[in-house]
Design a protein around this motif. Sequence first.
Motif, PDB file in Angstrom:
ATOM      1  N   ASP A   1       2.362  -3.356   5.244  1.00  0.00           N
ATOM      2  CA  ASP A   1       2.000  -2.621   6.461  1.00  0.00           C
ATOM      3  C   ASP A   1       2.937  -2.981   7.608  1.00  0.00           C
ATOM      4  O   ASP A   1       3.302  -2.137   8.420  1.00  0.00           O
ATOM      5  CB  ASP A   1       0.554  -2.922   6.876  1.00  0.00           C
ATOM      6  CG  ASP A   1      -0.477  -2.215   6.013  1.00  0.00           C
ATOM      7  OD1 ASP A   1      -0.115  -1.262   5.285  1.00  0.00           O
ATOM      8  OD2 ASP A   1      -1.657  -2.632   6.066  1.00  0.00           O
TER       9      ASP A   1
ATOM     10  N   ASN B   1       2.702   4.423   3.076  1.00  0.00           N
ATOM     11  CA  ASN B   1       1.371   4.042   3.534  1.00  0.00           C
ATOM     12  C   ASN B   1       0.375   4.050   2.385  1.00  0.00           C
ATOM     13  O   ASN B   1       0.580   4.721   1.378  1.00  0.00           O
ATOM     14  CB  ASN B   1       0.889   5.003   4.620  1.00  0.00           C
ATOM     15  CG  ASN B   1       1.731   4.907   5.868  1.00  0.00           C
ATOM     16  OD1 ASN B   1       2.178   3.829   6.248  1.00  0.00           O
ATOM     17  ND2 ASN B   1       1.956   6.038   6.514  1.00  0.00           N
TER      18      ASN B   1
ATOM     19  N   ARG C   1      -0.577   2.836  -3.175  1.00  0.00           N
ATOM     20  CA  ARG C   1       0.542   2.788  -2.230  1.00  0.00           C
ATOM     21  C   ARG C   1       1.766   3.295  -2.964  1.00  0.00           C
ATOM     22  O   ARG C   1       2.065   2.866  -4.073  1.00  0.00           O
ATOM     23  CB  ARG C   1       0.780   1.378  -1.715  1.00  0.00           C
ATOM     24  CG  ARG C   1       1.847   1.373  -0.605  1.00  0.00           C
ATOM     25  CD  ARG C   1       2.109  -0.008  -0.065  1.00  0.00           C
ATOM     26  NE  ARG C   1       0.996  -0.615   0.601  1.00  0.00           N
ATOM     27  CZ  ARG C   1       0.837  -0.659   1.930  1.00  0.00           C
ATOM     28  NH1 ARG C   1       1.704  -0.067   2.724  1.00  0.00           N
ATOM     29  NH2 ARG C   1      -0.186  -1.291   2.453  1.00  0.00           N
TER      30      ARG C   1
END
Length: 154
Positions: A59, A99, A135
């Motif tokens: 992230d 993301n 992801r």
Amino acid sequence: MKYWKDAERMIPRTPSLAIATVDADGSPHVTPIGSLFAAGEGRCFYFEKLPRNLRENLDRDGRFSILLPRGGLVYWLKALIKGKFDTVPALRLNGTAGNRRQCTPEERALFDGRFGKFGFTKGYALLWKDMRTVRDLHIKSITPVSLGRMTEGL
């Protein structure tokens, strides 16, 4: 992309691999993952539920490197006896992560196809029962791992 076809064949045959990311303080962090799937040239995804540090690292800084080893005991034993590998023994996949997102029904079916056979176990219920988040990983380069003279000429 050179070595992509090799990586595509190796991914479903590798029960666990290691993904390296960068911690907040700049130090390396390595996490084992077993749910990597190829999704077209230069694209992969994995199911992300348990590895909290991996999730936080990606992230913050999406760079990663995956070590994808080839074969099992027989593959390595043959190479040791011959003193030479016939194929590249491992690949490094380097890239950037996208993301987190909800998995598609097709992606969940791929997961169930690989891991569903363990559905009767307590471990499956604890680890994998509620896997729904994936992801995407965008592979920018793939490099073969060299093991000195045993990989010469590959």
